[in-house]
Motif scaffolding. Structure first.
Motif, short mmCIF file in Angstrom:
data_model
loop_
_atom_site.label_atom_id
_atom_site.label_comp_id
_atom_site.label_asym_id
_atom_site.label_seq_id
_atom_site.Cartn_x
_atom_site.Cartn_y
_atom_site.Cartn_z
N GLY A 125 52.66 20.16 -24.00
CA GLY A 125 54.05 19.72 -24.05
C GLY A 125 54.84 20.43 -25.13
N LEU A 170 55.56 23.99 -23.94
CA LEU A 170 56.62 24.01 -22.94
C LEU A 170 57.99 23.76 -23.56
CD1 LEU A 170 54.94 22.12 -19.96
CD2 LEU A 170 55.56 24.53 -20.07
N ALA A 171 58.04 22.88 -24.54
CA ALA A 171 59.31 22.62 -25.22
C ALA A 171 59.79 23.85 -25.97
CB ALA A 171 59.17 21.43 -26.16
N LEU A 192 47.16 17.63 -23.95
CA LEU A 192 48.42 17.29 -23.30
C LEU A 192 49.60 17.42 -24.26
CD1 LEU A 192 49.49 16.31 -20.59
CD2 LEU A 192 49.20 13.98 -21.39
N VAL A 193 49.42 16.97 -25.49
CA VAL A 193 50.48 17.09 -26.50
C VAL A 193 50.73 18.55 -26.82
CG1 VAL A 193 51.05 16.58 -28.92
CG2 VAL A 193 50.11 14.79 -27.46
#
Length: 114
Positions: free
Chosen positions: A12, A15-16, A8-9
Motif C-alpha cells: 500500500g 502504491l501510494a 500488505l502495508v
C-alpha cells in the motif's frame, strides 16, 4: 499473521508513493490525423452471406472437413465426396428434404444447391 499484514502495508505504501502525479500537466495530445477522403473497406467482412445464392470464385482456405460441416449446417445429409474445382469452390452431392442436389461452398462459406 504479522508477515502478511506487513506485506500488505508495504504494498500500500509503494502504491501510494507511485500514485503521486503532477496536477499541472494535462492529457498528452497525439499528432493530428485526418480521415481518408475515399471510403475504405472494413478489415473483416461481417456481412451475413449464408443466404446468398451466387458463388464467389477465389482461393479457398476451407479444408474438406470444414466445407462438409458448412454443408451439413445448412440441413444437408448424406454428403458425398467433396471435390474442389479450379475456382476454389467445393462441390458434392447431398440430400435435403428427400431430394438429391449438387451442393457447393465458396471461399466465403456460402452454401448453394444447383
Amino acid at each position: 499473521m504479522i508477515k502478511p499484514i506487513f506485506a500488505l502495508v508495504a504494498a500500500g505504501a509503494l502504491l501510494a508513493a507511485c500514485g503521486d502525479k503532477d496536477e499541472t500537466t494535462g492529457p498528452v495530445e497525439g499528432p493530428a490525423v485526418s480521415t481518408s477522403e475515399t471510403p475504405r473497406n472494413p478489415a473483416v467482412d461481417t456481412d451475413d452471406t449464408t443466404q446468398t445464392t451466387a458463388l464467389t470464385p477465389g482461393a479457398n482456405s476451407f479444408t474438406e472437413g470444414q466445407a462438409r460441416e458448412a454443408i451439413e449446417k445448412q440441413g444437408y445429409t448424406g454428403v458425398g465426396p467433396l471435390m474442389q474445382n479450379e475456382n476454389g469452390v467445393w462441390s458434392a452431392t447431398a440430400m435435403k428434404d428427400g431430394a438429391q442436389a449438387t451442393v457447393s461452398v465458396d471461399y466465403k462459406g456460402v452454401v448453394t444447391a444447383q
